[in-house]
Design an enzyme around this catalytic site. Sequence first.
Site: not given
Lengths: 258, 258
Positions: B1-2
């Site tokens: 994820m970011c």
Amino acid sequence: MCQLLGMNCNVPTDICFSFEGFCARGGKTDEHIDGWGIAFFEHLGCRVFLDDNPSIKSPIAQLVKHYPIKSKNVIAHIRKATYGKVGLENCHPFQRELWGNYWVFAHNGDLHNFEPPLHGSYQPVGTTDSEKAFCYILETLRHSFPQEKPLLNELYPVLKSITKTISEYGIFNYLLSNGEYLFTHSTTNLYYFIRQAPFATAHLIDEDITVDFRSVTDDSDRVAVIATMPLTDNEQWVKVPTGQLLVFKNGDVINFSP
Amino acid sequence: MCQLLGMNCNVPTDICFSFEGFCARGGKTDEHIDGWGIAFFEHLGCRVFLDDNPSIKSPIAQLVKHYPIKSKNVIAHIRKATYGKVGLENCHPFQRELWGNYWVFAHNGDLHNFEPPLHGSYQPVGTTDSEKAFCYILETLRHSFPQEKPLLNELYPVLKSITKTISEYGIFNYLLSNGEYLFTHSTTNLYYFIRQAPFATAHLIDEDITVDFRSVTDDSDRVAVIATMPLTDNEQWVKVPTGQLLVFKNGDVINFSP
């Protein structure tokens, strides 16, 4: 007027040396103080650094001078505002996407009473004649090849034709790249030099800096440097003839019969 | 994820403090090491800095941390690659032009088997699900309003509807701005805090840094900071409810009945 700098190479190369001399023209050795910008293609990606400060005072220009970003296609521009006020939205190079590739454009010259019929697929954000010309070029290319990117020998005559049309409005020296090719057009001033083996030393005109390219290259390296005016005083720069649209790839001019 | 970071203000403000903490998540306090990017709107212009190096090692991030660019709308992103390899073309935020404005987009989450029907006006350059979603959003907006930019109360329901459609493919936390509005959508994690008078001190979670905003603000200043996770440990961050599409302008959430 403005100044253009382009680089096209057969292997990713940094532009630190050329940019050092070019950057001095943004307020030190010349009067182009109304902003600047530089675009680096890296594979399919593209980084564009823009600043509406003079390049000699810009912290971003300092970064670009000392951070060796390696690229096969670079376009840089320093601005002396004519059409369009000073502002980030009017700094070149401009960037848009066409056929799933980024396209980058910078212009030197003035186009008078240039109001191209734009139909919406590309619209200028700023107020320069240059960005209008870029939008018109891309709209024309898209209209001619709506589905996908054509081959170079299909694209070239369309680009040549639209370039000729726009040139009727004034001085239209430009650099255009999609990361694969670097297209250059000259109305007045545009010079190029192809740096290749046997390499030698090069000395900047705008700064007293010399680089011995023998120590930083391989024999197979080839780099075309294109600029409004020659950047070095001991290399044989070639003037691009008026009205000529050149295509650079892998550090060399493509010779083909369109 | 970011991780996502956004800022929307009523006067041009620098993001140095928030970016300092956010940047630490790119390899120091968290594992998002596959590139980063930040976009600053300045009037109509937009500067996008991208780097496929981890933000804690990036000279460009150092520049952004210490060069106070003032902007009313900022979007930043640090990347942990899921879909799409590590490369500049896959770094967020992405930028395109629509109706003569730049639009900028960054996404946190994964969209599964997401292959939207794109008809050519916007095509992805890289290989992320995120850039596909951005292209699909812009194509939908252009298709709905082909002539010119609609009013916000016309645009909002179209954006809400296409956001709902895309959300069916997975986690779709995003930030989107045209330089006037900052749109935020949350599926899982997105928090915001509105910093306004009476100002106080703020302390970062990711770095031991405190700023006393009383000394650097006017009473009329208002700044909304939006992030995947709260950036400070002594301010009351509000979690955006799942499925909610918020619109920020002038440092505040717009309340309107679309």
